[in-house]
Design an enzyme around this catalytic site. Structure first.
Site, PDB file in Angstrom:
ATOM      1  N   LYS A 197       0.778  -1.219  -0.067  1.00 16.61           N
ATOM      2  CA  LYS A 197       0.002  -0.099  -0.015  1.00 16.61           C
ATOM      3  C   LYS A 197       0.824   1.186   0.029  1.00 16.61           C
ATOM      4  O   LYS A 197       1.656   1.395   0.780  1.00 16.61           O
ATOM      5  CB  LYS A 197      -0.941   0.080   1.066  1.00 16.61           C
ATOM      6  CG  LYS A 197      -1.753   1.169   1.389  1.00 16.61           C
ATOM      7  CD  LYS A 197      -2.775   1.273   2.172  1.00 16.61           C
ATOM      8  CE  LYS A 197      -3.700   2.504   2.503  1.00 16.61           C
ATOM      9  NZ  LYS A 197      -4.593   2.299   3.498  1.00 16.61           N
TER      10      LYS A 197
ATOM     11  N   LYS B  74      -2.351  -1.212  -3.666  1.00 15.28           N
ATOM     12  CA  LYS B  74      -3.259  -0.135  -3.861  1.00 15.28           C
ATOM     13  C   LYS B  74      -2.063   1.100  -3.704  1.00 15.28           C
ATOM     14  O   LYS B  74      -1.247   0.995  -3.121  1.00 15.28           O
ATOM     15  CB  LYS B  74      -3.798  -0.308  -2.348  1.00 15.28           C
ATOM     16  CG  LYS B  74      -4.719   0.881  -2.202  1.00 15.28           C
ATOM     17  CD  LYS B  74      -5.417   0.585  -0.901  1.00 15.28           C
ATOM     18  CE  LYS B  74      -6.390   2.035  -0.610  1.00 15.28           C
ATOM     19  NZ  LYS B  74      -6.496   2.060   0.820  1.00 15.28           N
TER      20      LYS B  74
HETATM   21  C1  PBG Z   1      -7.400   3.679   5.284  1.00 13.55           C
HETATM   22  C2  PBG Z   1      -7.713   3.324   3.998  1.00 13.55           C
HETATM   23  C3  PBG Z   1      -7.510   4.225   2.905  1.00 13.55           C
HETATM   24  C4  PBG Z   1      -8.297   3.679   1.700  1.00 13.55           C
HETATM   25  C5  PBG Z   1      -8.582   2.294   2.396  1.00 13.55           C
HETATM   26  N1  PBG Z   1      -8.350   2.085   3.633  1.00 13.55           N
HETATM   27  C6  PBG Z   1      -6.885   5.610   3.083  1.00 13.55           C
HETATM   28  C7  PBG Z   1      -5.619   5.939   3.686  1.00 13.55           C
HETATM   29  O1  PBG Z   1      -5.031   4.904   3.598  1.00 13.55           O
HETATM   30  O2  PBG Z   1      -5.492   6.978   3.784  1.00 13.55           O
HETATM   31  C8  PBG Z   1      -8.254   4.161   0.612  1.00 13.55           C
HETATM   32  C9  PBG Z   1      -9.335   3.750  -0.585  1.00 13.55           C
HETATM   33  C10 PBG Z   1      -9.495   4.495  -1.256  1.00 13.55           C
HETATM   34  O3  PBG Z   1      -8.757   5.776  -1.750  1.00 13.55           O
HETATM   35  O4  PBG Z   1     -10.394   4.228  -2.265  1.00 13.55           O
HETATM   36  N2  PBG Z   1      -6.505   2.785   6.048  1.00 13.55           N
END
Ligand code: PBG
Length: 331
Positions: A200, A255
Site C-alpha cells: 500500500k 493499492k
Molecule cells: C485507510 C484506508 C484508505 C483507503 C482504504 N483504507 C485511505 C488511507 O490510507 O488514507 C483508501 C481507499 C480509496 O482511496 O478508495 N486505512
C-alpha cells in the site's frame, strides 16, 4: 511467436469480427471478479452523495443492506464496509474502533443477517476513528508501531465477532498480519481470512476516500509516508508481500491500482497467490469527472480499466464501479 512475415502473416485476421476476437481473448472480466467498497453512516433511510465521488453515497445501515442485496444478485461476491464515524466519536486513541456496537459492527451484523451468502470484508486500521486521521496511534509526532498492532488485533477480533469474513489490515504497521492471525486464532476465528493490504503506497489518490470517511480534515497537512510505501519502490513491495504471506495472509492486495499495475504483475508472477488490486477513490474520481465533462466514455473506460487489472494479473478488483460494471457486464 508468429512464424511468418507479412504478407503471409496478417495479425488483423484475428481481429476482424466479434466472434474471432471473443475466441482469442486472453483475459475475461466477470462480476465474480469484483469487490464493492461501501461507506456506511448513522441514521435511517439516509443516502448522502460524496461530493468528490459522484455516484458514490454514504448509506445508513438499512440502505446499505438493500444495496448489498442488489450487489449479490448481480453476482458480486464480496463487499468491503467502511464507516463514516461521527466526529464526536473520534479520539486521539481511536477507542471507538474497539466498540462492538460501533457503526461498522452494526452494519456487518445487519448485512450478515439479510444477505447471508455475501463475503464481508472489514478494514483493520484506526483512521476512521482517530481524531488525527492516522491509521496508527500517534505520540510526539510519531506513529507507534507495536502499541498500534495490539489495538489492531483487538479491532480484528471485534469485527470477526460481528460476523466479518475477511479482515483486511490496511494500516501498514510492521508485524500486524502475524499478530492479527494469532489473535483471531486464539479467539476461535481460525476460518476468518486475512486480506493484507500488502503493498500500500503513500498515495495522493486516496483524497476522495478521506473525504468519504471524514479523515481528510483531521489529517490536515500530515501524510502517511512513515508507514505507507514510497511510490518510487517496487522490490520493497515484494518484500512486504513475502512478509505478509509468511505471517499468514491468505490474500494480498496492491493499492492504488491503475498507476501500480506493474506491482500487481510482479507479485502475481513471483508468488502465484490470490492477488487483488484496489481501484481507489481518486482513480474513480478521475474517470467519472472526465466522463461528466464528456471527455471520456464512462462505460467504456470503466470496463477497460477493470479489464486492465485482470490482464496485469489481478484475481479481483476492489472498485466503486462494481455495481455499475456488473450491470454493464450482464448486458
Ligand atoms: C485507510 C484506508 C484508505 C483507503 C482504504 N483504507 C485511505 C488511507 O490510507 O488514507 C483508501 C481507499 C480509496 O482511496 O478508495 N486505512
Amino acid at each position: 511467436m508468429s512464424h511468418f512475415e507479412f504478407p503471409r502473416s496478417r495479425p488483423r485476421r484475428l481481429r476482424q469480427s466479434p466472434w474471432i476476437r471473443e475466441l482469442v481473448a486472453e483475459t475475461t472480466l466477470n462480476a465474480g471478479d469484483l469487490i464493492w467498497p461501501i461507506f456506511v453512516r448513522e441514521g435511517n433511510g439516509e443516502r448522502t452523495e460524496i461530493p468528490s465521488m459522484p455516484g458514490v453515497h454514504r448509506l445508513s445501515i438499512d440502505r446499505a443492506v438493500e444495496a448489498v442485496a442488489e450487489a449479490r444478485e448481480l453476482g458480486i461476491p464480496a463487499v468491503a464496509v467502511f464507516p463514516a464515524t461521527p466526529p464526536e466519536l473520534k479520539s486521539d486513541t481511536a477507542d471507538e474502533a474497539l466498540n462492538p456496537d460501533n457503526l461498522v459492527c452494526r452494519a456487518v451484523r445487519a448485512i450478515r443477517a439479510a444477505v447471508p451468502d455475501i463475503g464481508l470484508i472489514c478494514d483493520v486500521a484506526l483512521d476512521p476513528y482517530s481524531s488525527h486521521g492516522h491509521d496508527g496511534l500517534l505520540s510526539g509526532g510519531r506513529i507507534l508501531n507495536d502499541p498500534t498492532v495490539e489495538m489492531l488485533c483487538k479491532q480484528a477480533v471485534v469485527q470477526a465477532q460481528a460476523g466479518c469474513d475477511v479482515i483486511a489490515p490496511s494500516d501498514m504497521m510492521d508485524g500486524r498480519v502475524g499478530a492479527i492471525r494469532g489473535a483471531l486464532d486464539r479467539a476461535g476465528f481460525t476460518e476468518v481470512l486475512i486480506l493484507a493490504y500488502a503493498a500500500k503506497y503513500a498515495s495522493a489518490f486516496y483524497g476522495p476516500f478521506r473525504d468519504a470517511v471524514g479523515s481528510a480534515a483531521n489529517l490536515g497537512q500530515g501524510d502517511k509516508r512513515t508507514y505507507q510505501m514510497d511510490p518510487a519502490n517496487t522490490d520493497e513491495a515484494l518484500r512486504e508481500v513475502e512478509l505478509d504471506l509468511r505471517e499468514g495472509a491468505d490474500l494480498v492486495m496492491v493499492k492504488p491500482g491503475m498507476p501500480y499495475l506493474d506491482i500487481v504483475r510482479r507479485i502475481r508472477d513471483r508468488f502465484a497467490v490470490p492477488t487483488y488490486a484496489y481501484q481507489v477513490s481518486g482513480e474513480y474520481a478521475m474517470l467519472v469527472a472526465a466522463a461528466e465533462r464528456g471527455w471520456l466514455d464512462r462505460r467504456k473506460v470503466m470496463l477497460e480499466s477493470l479489464l486492465a487489472f485482470r490482464r496485469a494479473g489481478a484475481d479481483g478488483i476492489l472498485t466503486y464501479f462494481a455495481v455499475e460494471a456488473a450491470k454493464a457486464l450482464r448486458g
